[in-house]
Structure formats: structure tokens, C-alpha cells
Write a protein that holds these residues in place. Structure first.
Motif: not given
Length: 906
Positions: A733-738
Motif C-alpha cells: 500500500x505504501x509503495x504502490x498506492x500512497x
């Protein structure tokens, strides 16, 4: 006339034949039947008694006629006919009768009267003995009579009589602020006093004299005080104060010139009073403004006082507002000249002006912040800093050619007070920007500066008629037309607007004021903003060219993402191995064996490692990663460093099983120059560091859960799998979304701006990014969105604390599995502690999911402003996205009991 004739349409007998008039006498109106008498049946003349008219006799004109008696007509006088010629006999009788008829009107007394010696004229009709009756008006009795009556009714006794011309001259001198034979200046009392206690003049009342004395004394006192103020103002240090006093002195001088010019036309005290009443408003306003300015110590306070006094004076005295507008414009002229130099519109007069370094505040910055709106003052500050950047890093930029050219009217800051004049300033600013932008975008901009040195009227036709062009003087050729009457001299001065406004106020001339006046408080910002904005855009475009083409801003920003956000797979993988792989050798071992090295967190006895070991292990990884990318040229700008921390924070770092064990480590980036530093600011780098610290923690826990999966026992498999699933989902989530969602939008802006700069597209470049400061805001806003997405904003501190608690629980669970941490003698105590950690982890995850649900409901899709100024609908709810990935099947919310977690899509 027969009926046949009447019915015949082609017969003219009905027209030519006149029927006989057969009118009955009884039907005729009796008013036209006079019958030799004025009386009739309808009109009757009353009988009146005729009397002779009275003799005409006038008091002024008298007609004297001699009564000449008429001759007796019984016997006609004889006429001598000695020279007559005899006629024939048959006509003798008829001629005699004619002669008798002609001699009837011959009067010998009239024909033979002797001529009078007095000529007949209008003078003979004047009666010199006539006397006019006395008038009942005192004003027509003469000044002496009026003065006698006024003296008799006045309470003043013993007043000295003064000639009217002497009194008129004394009052005029008093209004000019000068002493005279009747009035003297009292230095102790600071006012004009009378030399005589009581005096008067013929034709004037004491009330008029006293009223005129009070009026002229006020004007004279104010004029003399102003004159003394102007004389002692030589030592003033503020240019605005000097300019204000000079303008006030010019206005007072123009008023005195008007009085002196009108002096020959003043014949009475009433005329003088009417003239002085107009001058009183001008002098009183100047006196009030000067008294208020004397108390000001700063330029911004002076301008504020002048604007307020101008607003008040416009209600008290009509016509003074235009004078104060001209005075305010002259007062602001020194500040506008300094502002023009600071933003690059004109060249500095002193050579050391260019030595101002970047970041140094302007001496007039407080003035700009005081008199301008924050948007305008911020624009001035940005333009000034941009100019300093260009002078330091691009001195050959075409926009700086203005300092070497003569001033143009297009780049002159001035103040206007009408809507039409503001429109003219806007047109001039647009023309100036077009001329400059064409130099910046042309292929050979550095080889020509013709537009810069061309006057505005020649290039754009904005100043009306073409200015006079002077040919170069040939020293070997005598100009024979030098003394021609139509020769325009170089020393010709322009018309003084302030003088014209004073004359308009005093009523001697008309000053054409255009409608739709602008308030004096708004005139200054409205007048200077168009040209400042144009200069700001031109300088910003030049700095953007430096950022993207010379210093490659995109490469530096991408480097921050690769290393601070761990988007470089090689770097993140090697960093994780060097920090957390227990099979790696230490730095001291590498010196002897030459193998790969690592810090082996949680597998060593002492922590933190020495700085030399950190440098040896981590700098090699960073150098190799930079070498494998295009960032070899910026290798020296980024490095690993030790964070400055307090003693309490350092104590937390000593615990290898704490979440704070790696808080001392940071990636340090220093912009190579100040141009890149305008975008990569310390605030932006601090936000990069916060994200790097979180991602490093996630990388540590992720590496730990991977090792737990390989080493876990069957009884621990479920909880270890839950931990690994949680950390893996969070990392994804942190790398690829947020990060990716917001970074992609910012990267698109950078790519479009760079393409526009390559194509020399001035308008679209500034449409996408208005300036380097605007680009800095976009950059920091992107980082704020990323911080918001990874729960590092202050308003999400509750979610962040829950996340840190989950990390700490996983680290403690892994620590209790190591033999070195198993200090309990019984196996039951060890298993009890492990179950307690498992239950704590699951409870913390549930609370974290509940917090995400509340955050998701709070963040509904909303309309917000995008990066390039457009409005976009952000329909991505990041907390909900993470919530679905973590608990898609309701495992943690217990909506599906008895189900495992193996079905969750990893």
C-alpha cells in the motif's frame, strides 16, 4: 342656369357665369352700414365732451416756440411780377386764378424772418436749473457717508482710518505669510498680530475687516510655518520624507504664484476674501499633512498618514484631492525607484547593489508588507529572489540586459488614479512582457537587444505622438537651423502636473479629470501590480529554464524517490540485507576477508555500530546504486548520515528490539546550488526523511516476518502468517498506492513543463508552473499528500501510534523466539508470554482496522484543486483502499468465523 348645364361635366359655364347678387338688405349685418355716421345699430359712440390737451411742459426738456400770428386772408399780398412774360389774352383769366391760389400759403412773416444765431440741438433742450431728488440708499451715497454711519453705530471709538488700498495690500501680504505696515509676526506667540489696535477704512465695516483678518491670519500663519518647515528639512534621511516636503513646497509655491498673478485684478476686500477662501483649503491641508508627517519615523507610516489625510481632505475641501494625489505620487517615487531596481526593471545607480546575496532580506521588505496586500508583497519578494538567482547563476540571461540599456517607459513604475489610466498601464505591461518573452524564446536572443532599448512609443505606439528623435551631432558640420523658431531644444521641461492641479483647485484653469476615479489607498497596488507580475513571470521562466535544462531538476527529484522512498529495487534489497541479514559479516571482518559486509541488526551484542562501520557498509551500497543509474553526476549530493538526536532518543536507539533502533540513520541530501534549493527546500527534505524512516521500519519488520516464516513452528504458523500478511499488505500500500498515486501526478507536471521548455513555449510553461516557488509548493503538497497517505500527518497521530505498537509487538515476538531472550526457566512461562504477544498483536490489528474505518468514513470524495490549477474529482479513498486489502473477507472483524487466512490474496 339650366339643369342641363349643371349636369354637363365638360361645360365651363358654371365657372365663368356669375349669378346676380340678390341679397336682402335686412340680412346684412348692421355693423357695416354706417350711413355717414359712426353710430349704428350695434356700435354706438358715447357722447363725450371734447377738451383741449394740456400744454406739454417738461422739467428737463423744454421746447420754446415763438407764436407767429396767421396773416389775414381777406386781402392777399401782392407779388411783384415785373419779370413775368405776358401770355396770350385767352389764357389771362385762368393764370390769374392759379396765381391767387398759390399765394394763399405764402407767409411773408415766415419767409422774411431773420435767422437765429442759436443752433437747434439736443443741448438746447437741457434744463440746467433742474436738481435730482436725493437717493434713499446708503450704498449710493458714497463711501464717506457709509463710513460715517458705520462709525456712528460702531462700539469702537478712536479707530484709525486707513486708506482702502493700504488695507487691501496689508491683507494680501498677511495671506502670503509676510509682515506689513499693519500686521507683524510674533515669534513668541507664533502668530500674526496687529500693529494698530483698531483701524478701519472707508466703505468697509469692522465685522468684515475682523473676519478677513481671521481668515488671512490663519492662511498666513500656516504658510509661514510651512516655509520654515521646508527650510529645516535638509537633514532628513528618508527619501520619501524629502520627496513629500518637496512636493508640498511646490504646491504651496504654485498657490502663491496664483495669488501674485491675480493680485492686479483684486480691487476690494470682498474679492480678496473670495480668493483667500479658496487658498485656505490648500494651505490648511498641507499644514495638517506636514504636522502628521513630522511624527512619522518610517516610510510606511508616512504613506499611511498621507493616504488617510487625503481621504479626509476630500470631504472637507473640494478640489484638494487631486493635489494630494500628485503629492502622494511624488512621495512614492523614491520607493518605486528602489522597487524597480530590486526586481530588475531598472539598473542600480550604485555598483555594490549587485553584491546582495541570496536569502538576504530587502531593506524595504517591511514597507512592502505594510503598504501592499500579502499576495503583492510575496510577489515582490519572489521576484527579487529570482533576480538574485539569475545574477548569480545566469549572468548572461537576456532578461538581465535591461541593466545595460537605457530606461524605457514600458518598464517604469508610476501611480495613476483612473480606470482608463490603469488600462493603459496594463497594456504597457503586456507589451513589455511580449517584448521580453520574445527575447527569451528566440533562438538568437543573446545577440540582439533591439526591443529592450527601443522606446515604448516607437515599438508599440502607446504614448501618443512619436517622441522627438535627435540625430547624432557631427562636430565638423555647422547646423545652420539651430536658431530656427521651430527648433526643439533638449532642455525643454515637461508640464508640471502638480502646478496644473493647484491652478484647477484655485479656479484659474480647468484640469480634465477622467471619470471612475480610483481610491488613493488602492491606487498604488493597482498601478504597480501589472508590471511587477509581468517581471515576475519573465524572471520565473528564466529560472525554470535553469532548473530543468541546466541543472536537471527532474533527475534530482527522481533520485529522492529512488532512495528516500526505496523505489530503487537494487538499493532497497541490498540495504535490507546489509542491515538485517544475520549471515553477513561485520565491517571489521570484511577488512580481513574481503567478503560482503553487514550491520546484522538483532544478531550482534552492541548497538548502534560505530560511524566508521556505518560508512564502510552503507556508502558502498549507495555508491553502487548511484553508479547503476543515471545519477552518477549527482553522487556527491546524497549520503548516509547520523541524525542529530537528544540523549533520550539515543537511549531508545540502543535497544535492538525497539522500533526506534534505526532512528539514528538518515539519508542526507544537499542541493548542489541555490537554484535547486528553491524546490528541494529543507522542509521538503524533512518530509522525505520522515517517509524514509517509516519505510525503513516497514522494511525491517518485513525482513523479520520473512525469516519468521522460514523458522516458525507449526503452532506459530498462523500468527506469523498474519504478521507477514499485515506487513506485506502495508508495504504494498505504501509503495504502490500512497506514494505512487500522488507521485505520478506530480511527475506528469514535471514532464509537461520540461517539454514546454524544450519547445520554447513561454505561455504553456507558465500555465503549468507559474514560477519556481509555485513548483516548490507543488512539490511540498505532493509530499504532504504522501505523508497523509502513510499516516504521518499530525492529525493521524492516533493511527500512527497504533502502527508503531504493531511493529513493536512483532519485534518483541521475534525477540522472544531467540535463545538469548529466553530467560524464563520454565517452558510454560515462555509459551504464556508468546501467546500474550499473539493476542496483543491481533487486538492491535483490530483496533487499527477500526481506526482505518473511521478515517475512511471521514475522508469522503471531495472536489479539490489540482496541481496545474484545474479542478479534479479525487475519488480514491486511501484508508478504505488499505482497509479492503487488509480485511477483504472480514477475517479481523470476525464476520467469518472459523475461516483461515490462506484465501486472502497476497
Amino acid at each position: 342656369m339650366s339643369l342641363t348645364i349643371l349636369n354637363d361635366p365638360f361645360s365651363s359655364d358654371a365657372i365663368t357665369a356669375i349669378s346676380p347678387l340678390d341679397v336682402n338688405a335686412d340680412t346684412v349685418w348692421d355693423g357695416f352700414r354706417l350711413n355717414k355716421s359712426l353710430n349704428s345699430g350695434r356700435l354706438r359712440l358715447n357722447e363725450t365732451k371734447s377738451e383741449s390737451l394740456p400744454p406739454f411742459k417738461s422739467d428737463v426738456l423744454q421746447l420754446n416756440l415763438e407764436d407767429v400770428p396767421l396773416p389775414d386772408l381777406s386781402s392777399a399780398p401782392s407779388i411783384s411780377s415785373s419779370g413775368a412774360v405776358s401770355e396770350p389774352d385767352h389764357d389771362t383769366q385762368r393764370d390769374h386764378e392759379d396765381d391767387e391760389a398759390a399765394t394763399v400759403w405764402i407767409l411773408p412773416e415766415v419767409i422774411g424772418k431773420k435767422a437765429s444765431t442759436e443752433l437747434i440741438s439736443w443741448d438746447t433742450f437741457l434744463n440746467r436749473q433742474h436738481a435730482e431728488l436725493p437717493s434713499g440708499y446708503i450704498s449710493e451715497a458714497g463711501p464717506r457717508t457709509f463710513a460715517t454711519i458705520v462709525a456712528a453705530t460702531s462700539s469702537t471709538v478712536g479707530a484709525k482710518n486707513v486708506k482702502s488700498d493700504v488695507l487691501l495690500n496689508a491683507f494680501f501680504e498677511l495671506g502670503m505669510g509676510r509682515s506689513s505696515a499693519l500686521f507683524d509676526w510674533n515669534e513668541q506667540e507664533r502668530r500674526f498680530t496687529r500693529r494698530l489696535e483698531a483701524f478701519t477704512a472707508e466703505g468697509y465695516s469692522a465685522h468684515l475687516v475682523q473676519d478677513l483678518f481671521e481668515t488671512t491670519a490663519r492662511i498666513g500663519t500656516s504658510s509661514k510655518t510651512l516655509a520654515e518647515t521646508f527650510q529645516v528639512s535638509v537633514g532628513l534621511s528618508s527619501p520619501c520624507q524629502v520627496a513629500f516636503l518637496a512636493a508640498s513646497k511646490a504646491a504651496l509655491h504654485a498657490g502663491h504664484v496664483h495669488l501674485e498673478a491675480s493680485r492686479p485684478t483684486i480691487k476690494s476686500l470682498l474679492q480678496l476674501k473670495a480668493m483667500m477662501s479658496k487658498v485656505e483649503g490648500l494651505v490648511a491641508t498641507l499644514k495638517q499633512c506636514n504636522d502628521a508627517v513630522q511624527l512619522c519615523r518610517t516610510d510606511d507610516a508616512l504613506l499611511s498618514v498621507v493616504t488617510k489625510r487625503a481621504a479626509l481632505a476630500s470631504f472637507s475641501y473640494s478640489g484638494v484631492e487631486g493635489i494630494l494625489q500628485s503629492i502622494f505620487a511624488r512621495t512614492c517615487r523614491p520607493l518605486l525607484e528602489q522597487l524597480s531596481v530590486e526586481i530588475g526593471l531598472s539598473s542600480p545607480q550604485q555598483a555594490d547593489d549587485d553584491s546582495m546575496s541570496l536569502g538576504m532580506s530587502s531593506p524595504n521588505e517591511r514597507v512592502w508588507n505594510s503598504i501592499f496586500h500579502p499576495d503583492v508583497s510575496g510577489l515582490i519578494s519572489e521576484t527579487r529572489q529570482t533576480l538574485v538567482l539569475l545574477k548569480l547563476y545566469a549572468p548572461d540571461c537576456p532578461i538581465l540586459a535591461n541593466s545595460e540599456s537605457r530606461p524605457s517607459s514600458l518598464s517604469t513604475l508610476e501611480i495613476v488614479y483612473t480606470i482608463n489610466a490603469l488600462s493603459g498601464l496594463q497594456a504597457r505591461s503586456a507589451a513589455y512582457e511580449d517584448a521580453r518573452s520574445s527575447l527569451l524564446t528566440s533562438a538568437k536572443s543573446s545577440t540582439t537587444t533591439s526591443l529592450l532599448v527601443t522606446p515604448a512609443s516607437d515599438s508599440f505606439g502607446l504614448d501618443g505622438p512619436d517622441p522627438v528623435q535627435f540625430d547624432p551631432v557631427d562636430p565638423f558640420h555647422l547646423d545652420l537651423n539651430f536658431f530656427a523658431p521651430d527648433r526643439i531644444l533638449l532642455g525643454k521641461t515637461e508640464q508640471d502636473e502638480l502646478h496644473d492641479r493647484v491652478l484647477s483647485c484655485l479656479g484659474t484653469s480647468e484640469f480634465d479629470d477622467a471619470p471612475f476615479q480610483v481610491d488613493i489607498e488602492q491606487a498604488l497596488p493597482l498601478s504597480v501590480t501589472p508590471l511587477i507580475s509581468a517581471q515576475h513571470r519573465l524572471l520565473s521562466y528564466s529560472v525554470l529554464e535553469l532548473l530543468f535544462q541546466k541543472y536537471n531538476l527532474v533527475e534530482h527529484i527522481n533520485m529522492q524517490r529512488q532512495f528516500h522512498f526505496l523505489s530503487n529495487s537494487s538499493f532497497s534489497s541490498r540495504l535490507g540485507i546489509a542491515l538485517f541479514d544475520p549471515d553477513q559479516r561485520t565491517g571489521e571482518t570484511q577488512r580481513r576477508t574481503g567478503g560482503s559486509t553487514g550491520l546484522r541488526l538483532q544478531a550482534r551484542d552492541t548497538w548502534p555500530p560505530a560511524s566508521s562501520e556505518l560508512r564502510l557498509v552503507l556508502m558502498g551500497i549507495l555508491s553502487d546504486s548511484l553508479a547503476s543509474t543515471k545519477g552518477r553526476s549527482i553522487e556527491d549530493s546524497i549520503s548516509f548520515a547520523i541524525r542529530d538526536m537528544s540523549s533520550d532518543e539515543l537511549e531508545k536507539c540502543r535497544d535492538v528490539d525497539s522500533i526506534h533502533a534505526l532512528d539514528f540513520l538518515r539519508l542526507q541530501y544537499k542541493p548542489p546550488n541555490d537554484v535547486l534549493g528553491t524546490v528541494l527546500t529543507p522542509d521538503a527534505l524533512e518530509k522525505y526523511d520522515r517517509v524514509f524512516q517509516l519505510l525503513l521500519r516497514i522494511l525491517r519488520v518485513h525482513k523479520l516476518t520473512q525469516s519468521l516464516l522460514r523458522e516458525s513452528e507449526p503452532a506459530e504458523h498462523n500468527v506469523v502468517f498474519e504478521m507477514h500478511h499485515f506487513i506485506t499488505t502495508l508495504a504494498d500500500y505504501c509503495h504502490n498506492t500512497a506514494i505512487e498515486l500522488h507521485w505520478r501526478r506530480f511527475e506528469d507536471v514535471l514532464r509537461n513543463v520540461k517539454a514546454h521548455l524544450v519547445n520554447k513555449d513561454y505561455d504553456n510553461t507558465l500555465c503549468m508552473v507559474k514560477s519556481q516557488d509555485y513548483l516548490r509548493v507543488l512539490h511540498e503538497r505532493t509530499l504532504d499528500c504522501i505523508l497523509h497517505g502513510v499516516f504521518l500527518k499530525k492529525r493521524k497521530s492516533g493511527v500512527q501510534r497504533l502502527l508503531d505498537d504493531i511493529f513493536s509487538t512483532i519485534l518483541q515476538f521475534a525477540a522472544h523466539r531467540r535463545p538469548t531472550h529466553n530467560t524464563d526457566d520454565t517452558t510454560d512461562g515462555f509459551m504464556m508470554k508468546r501467546k500474550e504477544l499473539q493476542a496483543r498483536f491481533r487486538d492491535q490489528v483490530k483496533r487499527f482496522i477500526d481506526a482505518l474505518g473511521g478515517q475512511s468514513r471521514a475522508e469522503a470524495p471531495s472536489l479539490h484543486q489540482g496541481f496545474a490549477g484545474e479542478y479534479t474529482n479525487n475519488d480514491v479513498n486511501l484508508p478504505e483502499y488499505l482497509l479492503l486489502r487488509l480485511d477483504m473477507s472480514g477475517y479481523w472483524t470476525r464476520r467469518s468465523h472459523g475461516r483461515g487466512i490462506s484465501h486472502i490474496d497476497l
